[in-house]
Motif scaffolding. Structure first.
Motif, PDB file in Angstrom:
ATOM      1  N   LEU A 153      -7.585   2.022   3.311  1.00 12.78           N
ATOM      2  CA  LEU A 153      -7.875   0.603   3.461  1.00 12.78           C
ATOM      3  C   LEU A 153      -6.797  -0.078   4.298  1.00 12.78           C
ATOM      4  CD1 LEU A 153      -9.640  -1.839   2.694  1.00 12.78           C
ATOM      5  CD2 LEU A 153      -8.257  -2.071   0.611  1.00 12.78           C
ATOM      6  N   SER A 154      -5.544   0.216   4.031  1.00 10.69           N
ATOM      7  CA  SER A 154      -4.464  -0.420   4.789  1.00 10.69           C
ATOM      8  C   SER A 154      -4.498   0.000   6.250  1.00 10.69           C
ATOM      9  CB  SER A 154      -3.106  -0.077   4.172  1.00 10.69           C
ATOM     10  OG  SER A 154      -2.791   1.293   4.320  1.00 10.69           O
ATOM     11  N   TYR A 164      -7.358   5.897  -1.215  1.00  9.16           N
ATOM     12  CA  TYR A 164      -8.159   4.693  -0.961  1.00  9.16           C
ATOM     13  C   TYR A 164      -7.295   3.569  -0.399  1.00  9.16           C
ATOM     14  CZ  TYR A 164     -10.622   0.324  -2.130  1.00  9.16           C
ATOM     15  OH  TYR A 164     -11.193  -0.931  -2.088  1.00  9.16           O
ATOM     16  N   ARG A 165      -6.140   3.343  -0.994  1.00  4.77           N
ATOM     17  CA  ARG A 165      -5.255   2.275  -0.538  1.00  4.77           C
ATOM     18  C   ARG A 165      -4.662   2.606   0.828  1.00  4.77           C
ATOM     19  NH1 ARG A 165      -3.676  -1.238  -4.791  1.00  4.77           N
ATOM     20  NH2 ARG A 165      -1.637  -1.628  -3.837  1.00  4.77           N
ATOM     21  N   ASP A 178      -2.372   6.646  -3.342  1.00  4.53           N
ATOM     22  CA  ASP A 178      -3.817   6.556  -3.554  1.00  4.53           C
ATOM     23  C   ASP A 178      -4.488   6.600  -2.178  1.00  4.53           C
ATOM     24  OD1 ASP A 178      -6.436   5.873  -4.029  1.00  4.53           O
ATOM     25  OD2 ASP A 178      -5.987   4.080  -5.215  1.00  4.53           O
ATOM     26  N   TRP A 199       0.818  -1.215   0.000  1.00  2.00           N
ATOM     27  CA  TRP A 199       0.000   0.000   0.000  1.00  2.00           C
ATOM     28  C   TRP A 199       0.854   1.267   0.000  1.00  2.00           C
ATOM     29  CZ3 TRP A 199      -0.415  -3.944   3.622  1.00  2.00           C
ATOM     30  CH2 TRP A 199       0.383  -3.797   4.761  1.00  2.00           C
ATOM     31  N   THR A 242      -8.012  -5.347  -2.786  1.00  2.00           N
ATOM     32  CA  THR A 242      -7.746  -4.419  -3.895  1.00  2.00           C
ATOM     33  C   THR A 242      -7.866  -5.102  -5.249  1.00  2.00           C
ATOM     34  OG1 THR A 242      -5.356  -4.781  -3.538  1.00  2.00           O
ATOM     35  CG2 THR A 242      -6.348  -2.803  -2.572  1.00  2.00           C
ATOM     36  N   ARG A 243      -7.747  -6.422  -5.274  1.00  2.00           N
ATOM     37  CA  ARG A 243      -8.000  -7.139  -6.520  1.00  2.00           C
ATOM     38  C   ARG A 243      -9.507  -7.222  -6.783  1.00  2.00           C
ATOM     39  NH1 ARG A 243      -5.556 -11.359  -5.256  1.00  2.00           N
ATOM     40  NH2 ARG A 243      -7.306 -12.689  -4.641  1.00  2.00           N
ATOM     41  N   PRO A 277     -10.911  -2.558  -6.633  1.00  2.00           N
ATOM     42  CA  PRO A 277      -9.747  -1.676  -6.825  1.00  2.00           C
ATOM     43  C   PRO A 277      -9.985  -0.212  -6.508  1.00  2.00           C
ATOM     44  CG  PRO A 277     -10.601  -2.444  -8.940  1.00  2.00           C
ATOM     45  CD  PRO A 277     -11.326  -3.210  -7.893  1.00  2.00           C
ATOM     46  N   THR A 278     -11.235   0.209  -6.394  1.00  2.00           N
ATOM     47  CA  THR A 278     -11.524   1.606  -6.064  1.00  2.00           C
ATOM     48  C   THR A 278     -12.529   1.665  -4.927  1.00  2.00           C
ATOM     49  OG1 THR A 278     -13.437   1.879  -7.531  1.00  2.00           O
ATOM     50  CG2 THR A 278     -11.241   2.199  -8.523  1.00  2.00           C
ATOM     51  N   PHE A 330      -5.082  -7.372   2.060  1.00  2.00           N
ATOM     52  CA  PHE A 330      -5.012  -6.151   1.262  1.00  2.00           C
ATOM     53  C   PHE A 330      -4.957  -6.484  -0.228  1.00  2.00           C
ATOM     54  CE2 PHE A 330      -2.759  -2.754  -0.920  1.00  2.00           C
ATOM     55  CZ  PHE A 330      -3.458  -1.628  -0.495  1.00  2.00           C
ATOM     56  N   HIS A 331      -4.125  -7.450  -0.594  1.00  2.00           N
ATOM     57  CA  HIS A 331      -4.034  -7.840  -2.006  1.00  2.00           C
ATOM     58  C   HIS A 331      -5.390  -8.326  -2.508  1.00  2.00           C
ATOM     59  CE1 HIS A 331       0.170  -7.241  -2.791  1.00  2.00           C
ATOM     60  NE2 HIS A 331       0.561  -8.031  -1.823  1.00  2.00           N
TER      61      HIS A 331
END
Length: 352
Positions: A47-48, A43-44, A41, A27, A68-69, A72-73, A64-65
């Motif tokens: 989220l993290s 958002y990232r 970003d 992130w 976000t996969r 993604p937004t 997290f991976h």
């Protein structure tokens, strides 16, 4: 004892170290990328930070991976079904975070045009974002000069200033001292550098003082107290509560579950019908049957108590659906949709 150098000198040392040794995190926009003009970003970052609350980087990476996969937004996450998000969150614990994650994503997507606020006060107004998280997002995503203090930073500051007061009483003083170091230039990198220093060198046990970039100004190193700081007040023993869960399956494989109330532990999550959690839980099965108690028990630890669950099971009659319960067909049931403690009960039942 030598006086502590001025804050800009300490920050300069720290940032020079960070530029060479920053951790590679999924992130994070690293110092070289930021110097090249690449911006994080929000958002990232958000989220993290929500995922990292009261857990570790190692535990969060895969979550997290996956998040976000799948989403993604922030708009993608806002549009996701609640059950899917809660299911993907299962195992991270503290499920109120997941509920607030969705609330926050939907406010940002619906009311803020998909853009996170870039100031501390506005971030603090969003669901699930407290003082630490608001400061972290403002600093890391938007380079606002906010003071970001997590457990790693508390440890670094306690040692740097040789603060003898134990936690949690020392928290206000540690934050005040950390604020004296927060720079106007590169505050996001400074916040991450403090965290990285605590995570990699200024560790709880056996701190690597010999290679620390702040070894010279560190008062605790000079005093020989670094390994003993920060001190902590003795923890009270966690109480033990007990409960009963009832796992019932119909002849066609369908399972009887319930959705827990939105407020409280595991709020909004799927789970097995069950008793209260107390010293002496009341046996209240969801329907009359010859309930069998399974050998063994489920043990799980929450923040404030240990829980021991007894698992009871009975066949579910074909036309029975007790009030407040949900019937899920075998083909639609995913154990991963359950919170960890309920999945433990399912695993015990499955081994019967």
């Amino acid at each position: 004892m030598r006086d502590l150098p001025d804050a800009p000198a300490v920050t300069a040392r720290l940032l020079a170290w960070y530029d060479r040794h920053a951790r590679d995190l999924p992130w994070r926009v690293g110092p070289a990328e930021r110097a090249a003009g690449i911006r994080p970003d929000p958002y990232r970052v958000w989220l993290s930070e929500i995922m990292l609350q009261q857990t570790t980087v190692a535990a969060v990476r895969d979550y997290f991976h996956r998040f976000t996969r799948l989403w993604p937004t922030v708009g993608d996450l806002a549009a996701a079904p609640d059950d899917r998000v809660m299911g993907e969150w299962a195992g991270l614990g503290y499920y109120a975070r997941a509920r607030n994650l969705l609330k926050c994503a939907r406010i940002v997507a619906r009311d803020l045009g998909g853009r996170f606020p870039d100031h501390y006060e506005d971030l603090l107004a969003l669901p699930g974002i407290g003082p630490y998280t608001a400061a972290a997002i403002a600093a890391i995503a938007f380079d606002r000069p906010e003071t970001v203090v997590d457990g790693n930073v508390e440890r670094v500051v306690a040692r740097l200033f040789d603060v003898p007061e134990p936690l949690p009483r020392a928290k206000p003083r540690l934050k005040s001292l950390a604020a004296t170091l927060t720079p106007d230039d590169r505050p996001g990198d400074h916040a991450q550098a403090m965290m990285d220093l605590g995570a990699t060198l200024c560790t709880p046990k056996s701190p690597a003082c010999g290679i620390c970039p702040l070894r010279d100004p560190c008062r605790a190193r000079a005093a020989g107290t670094a390994a003993d700081l920060p001190r902590r007040a003795p923890k009270e023993a966690k109480p033990v509560r007990r409960g009963i869960v009832y796992v019932a399956q119909r002849a066609d494989g369908a399972l009887l579950l319930e959705r827990r109330p939105d407020k409280g532990l595991l709020g909004g999550m799927l789970g097995w019908p069950g008793s209260d959690w107390s010293d002496a839980p009341r046996d209240r099965p969801p329907f009359a049957a010859d309930w069998k108690t399974l050998p063994g028990e489920v043990r799980h630890t929450f923040t404030h108590f240990h829980l021991i669950l007894t698992v009871r099971t009975a066949p579910l009659p074909q036309d029975t659906l007790p009030a407040g319960t949900i019937l899920i067909a075998a083909r639609d049931f995913r154990p991963s949709d359950l919170p960890t403690v309920m999945r433990k009960a399912y695993d015990l039942w499955r081994r019967r």
